[in-house]
Motif scaffolding. Structure first.
Motif, mmCIF file in Angstrom:
data_model
loop_
_atom_site.group_PDB
_atom_site.id
_atom_site.type_symbol
_atom_site.label_atom_id
_atom_site.label_comp_id
_atom_site.label_asym_id
_atom_site.label_seq_id
_atom_site.Cartn_x
_atom_site.Cartn_y
_atom_site.Cartn_z
ATOM 1 N N ALA A 1 -2.030 2.444 -4.459
ATOM 2 C CA ALA A 1 -1.259 1.408 -5.149
ATOM 3 C C ALA A 1 0.165 1.358 -4.608
ATOM 4 O O ALA A 1 0.833 2.379 -4.483
ATOM 5 N N GLY A 2 0.599 0.160 -4.269
ATOM 6 C CA GLY A 2 1.956 -0.031 -3.767
ATOM 7 C C GLY A 2 2.038 -1.292 -2.952
ATOM 8 O O GLY A 2 1.237 -2.211 -3.124
ATOM 9 N N ASN A 3 2.973 -1.324 -2.043
ATOM 10 C CA ASN A 3 3.155 -2.506 -1.210
ATOM 11 C C ASN A 3 3.726 -2.060 0.137
ATOM 12 O O ASN A 3 4.907 -2.243 0.408
ATOM 13 N N ARG A 4 2.869 -1.426 0.935
ATOM 14 C CA ARG A 4 3.338 -0.999 2.246
ATOM 15 C C ARG A 4 2.164 -0.774 3.186
ATOM 16 O O ARG A 4 1.016 -0.729 2.771
ATOM 17 N N ARG A 5 2.517 -0.638 4.462
ATOM 18 C CA ARG A 5 1.547 -0.336 5.513
ATOM 19 C C ARG A 5 2.109 0.831 6.304
ATOM 20 O O ARG A 5 3.299 0.878 6.604
ATOM 21 N N ARG A 6 1.249 1.755 6.647
ATOM 22 C CA ARG A 6 1.644 2.898 7.481
ATOM 23 C C ARG A 6 0.678 2.972 8.652
ATOM 24 O O ARG A 6 -0.538 2.925 8.462
ATOM 25 N N HIS A 7 1.230 3.083 9.836
ATOM 26 C CA HIS A 7 0.385 3.190 11.028
ATOM 27 C C HIS A 7 0.219 4.660 11.385
ATOM 28 O O HIS A 7 1.198 5.409 11.460
ATOM 29 N N LEU A 8 -1.021 5.075 11.596
ATOM 30 C CA LEU A 8 -1.321 6.442 11.993
ATOM 31 C C LEU A 8 -1.659 6.485 13.478
ATOM 32 O O LEU A 8 -2.395 5.631 13.969
#
Length: 131
Positions: free
Chosen positions: A63-70
């Motif tokens: 839950a939230g509002n973000r993107r993380r690239h791995l």
């Protein structure tokens, strides 16, 4: 859902090889966290299509509002996005696909978890009975 790993994980939700209304229920336990937001309407439409009337869908997501690239994860080098989605948006997308959202739980991380884990969301929904 089918996943194809070729440098990236890609979801092909329109290719579910399941007949309309064939499933009594479905669990999508963090199954959408690598799905780009623009594909979520298709994912939920496919889930709705394959569920029998009255069939439940249990959904868990970040839950939230973000993107993380791995670049590394799960013991491998990779290129993979992780999406945290707003619970209100997920509920809206599920409703637009025809689901009734029956319950929502948003869980805050506890002190034993890594800070980047963030909030977790759990939704219980169902496909309405045919009228």
């Amino acid at each position: 859902m089918r996943f194809e790993a070729v440098g990236q994980v890609r979801v092909f939700p329109s290719y579910l090889d399941v007949a309309d209304g064939a499933l009594g229920g479905a669990v999508a336990w963090y199954s959408t966290v690598h799905t780009p937001p623009e594909l979520l309407p298709t994912v939920f439409a496919e889930c709705h299509r394959v569920l029998a009337p009255g069939g439940p869908l249990l959904l868990a997501f970040k839950a939230g509002n973000r993107r993380r690239h791995l670049h590394k994860g799960y013991g491998h080098e990779l290129s993979l996005d992780v999406y945290w989605m707003a619970p209100d948006l997920m509920a809206e997308l599920m409703s637009e696909a025809g689901f009734v959202v029956d319950a929502r739980l948003i869980r805050e991380p506890d002190e034993s978890e890594r800070p980047r884990s963030g909030r977790q969301a759990f939704f219980l929904a169902h496909k309405p009975d045919a009228s």
